[in-house]
Write a protein that holds these residues in place. Sequence first.
Motif, PDB file in Angstrom:
ATOM      1  N   LEU A  79       5.412   3.650   5.576  1.00 56.08           N
ATOM      2  CA  LEU A  79       5.238   2.321   5.753  1.00 56.08           C
ATOM      3  C   LEU A  79       4.350   1.707   6.986  1.00 56.08           C
ATOM      4  O   LEU A  79       3.959   1.301   8.010  1.00 56.08           O
ATOM      5  CB  LEU A  79       6.324   2.065   5.521  1.00 56.08           C
ATOM      6  N   VAL A  80       4.996   3.209   8.247  1.00 55.38           N
ATOM      7  CA  VAL A  80       4.624   2.834   9.364  1.00 55.38           C
ATOM      8  C   VAL A  80       3.219   3.435   9.994  1.00 55.38           C
ATOM      9  O   VAL A  80       3.213   2.677  10.478  1.00 55.38           O
ATOM     10  CB  VAL A  80       5.996   3.941  10.422  1.00 55.38           C
ATOM     11  N   GLY A  81       3.133   4.373   8.968  1.00 55.87           N
ATOM     12  CA  GLY A  81       1.586   4.439   9.549  1.00 55.87           C
ATOM     13  C   GLY A  81       0.708   3.523   9.061  1.00 55.87           C
ATOM     14  O   GLY A  81      -0.412   3.103   9.815  1.00 55.87           O
ATOM     15  N   PHE A  82       0.551   2.590   7.964  1.00 60.72           N
ATOM     16  CA  PHE A  82       0.141   1.589   7.273  1.00 60.72           C
ATOM     17  C   PHE A  82       0.015   0.189   8.420  1.00 60.72           C
ATOM     18  O   PHE A  82      -0.260  -0.043   8.836  1.00 60.72           O
ATOM     19  CB  PHE A  82       0.295   1.395   5.942  1.00 60.72           C
ATOM     20  N   LEU A 135       0.891  -0.993  -0.013  1.00 62.24           N
ATOM     21  CA  LEU A 135       0.334  -0.439  -0.271  1.00 62.24           C
ATOM     22  C   LEU A 135       0.569   1.345  -0.167  1.00 62.24           C
ATOM     23  O   LEU A 135       0.459   2.027  -0.399  1.00 62.24           O
ATOM     24  CB  LEU A 135      -1.455   0.052   1.199  1.00 62.24           C
ATOM     25  N   SER A 136       2.293   1.302   0.610  1.00 58.63           N
ATOM     26  CA  SER A 136       2.659   2.675   0.854  1.00 58.63           C
ATOM     27  C   SER A 136       3.356   2.883  -0.877  1.00 58.63           C
ATOM     28  O   SER A 136       3.314   4.189  -0.757  1.00 58.63           O
ATOM     29  CB  SER A 136       4.273   2.168   1.731  1.00 58.63           C
ATOM     30  N   ASN A 137       3.901   1.682  -0.900  1.00 59.14           N
ATOM     31  CA  ASN A 137       4.240   1.754  -2.541  1.00 59.14           C
ATOM     32  C   ASN A 137       3.301   2.373  -3.693  1.00 59.14           C
ATOM     33  O   ASN A 137       3.490   3.283  -4.957  1.00 59.14           O
ATOM     34  CB  ASN A 137       4.391   0.502  -3.628  1.00 59.14           C
ATOM     35  N   ARG A 167       3.683   5.390  -5.470  1.00 56.93           N
ATOM     36  CA  ARG A 167       3.487   5.830  -7.036  1.00 56.93           C
ATOM     37  C   ARG A 167       2.214   7.327  -6.522  1.00 56.93           C
ATOM     38  O   ARG A 167       1.985   7.441  -8.201  1.00 56.93           O
ATOM     39  CB  ARG A 167       3.041   4.881  -7.943  1.00 56.93           C
ATOM     40  N   ALA A 168       1.117   6.926  -6.773  1.00 53.12           N
ATOM     41  CA  ALA A 168      -0.255   7.364  -7.161  1.00 53.12           C
ATOM     42  C   ALA A 168       0.583   9.303  -7.360  1.00 53.12           C
ATOM     43  O   ALA A 168      -0.247  10.181  -7.520  1.00 53.12           O
ATOM     44  CB  ALA A 168      -1.036   7.138  -6.244  1.00 53.12           C
ATOM     45  N   TYR A 218       8.644   7.913   2.625  1.00 55.05           N
ATOM     46  CA  TYR A 218       8.327   6.901   2.755  1.00 55.05           C
ATOM     47  C   TYR A 218       8.019   5.335   4.014  1.00 55.05           C
ATOM     48  O   TYR A 218       6.526   5.092   4.193  1.00 55.05           O
ATOM     49  CB  TYR A 218       9.499   6.099   0.990  1.00 55.05           C
ATOM     50  N   PHE A 219       9.050   5.940   4.738  1.00 54.43           N
ATOM     51  CA  PHE A 219       9.088   5.445   5.562  1.00 54.43           C
ATOM     52  C   PHE A 219       7.899   5.872   6.710  1.00 54.43           C
ATOM     53  O   PHE A 219       7.076   4.763   7.625  1.00 54.43           O
ATOM     54  CB  PHE A 219      10.743   5.703   6.654  1.00 54.43           C
TER      55      PHE A 219
END
Length: 84
Positions: free
Chosen positions: A52-55, A26-28, A32-33, A48-49
Motif C-alpha cells: 500500500l505504501v509503495g503504491f 491496486l494493493s488488493n 489477490r493475484a 499489505y502495508f
Amino acid sequence: MAKALETRLRQTWWFVGIVAALSALLSNLVLRAAGMASPESLAQWLVYFFCLVGFWRCFDFLGWLVVLLVAPSSKLLDPPARRG
C-alpha cells in the motif's frame, strides 16, 4: 528532506482521496493475484502495508509529475504556507 518536497497538491482532499483509492485497489489486486485474498497473519499484514505504501508513493509522484508537465506554474506545486 520530506518536508522540503511537500507541496500544496499533497494537501488537497481530492488528490489524497484519488491516491488512497488507487493504492488500496491496486494493493488488493496484487495481493489477490499472489494468493493472499485476505491477510491473516502479521507477516501478511506487513506485506499489505508495504504494498500500500509503495503504491501510494508511486501514485503520489505520478500525480505530481502530471501536474508539473501539464501546468508547471500551478499553485499546487508551491510549498504550503507556514503556520505559526
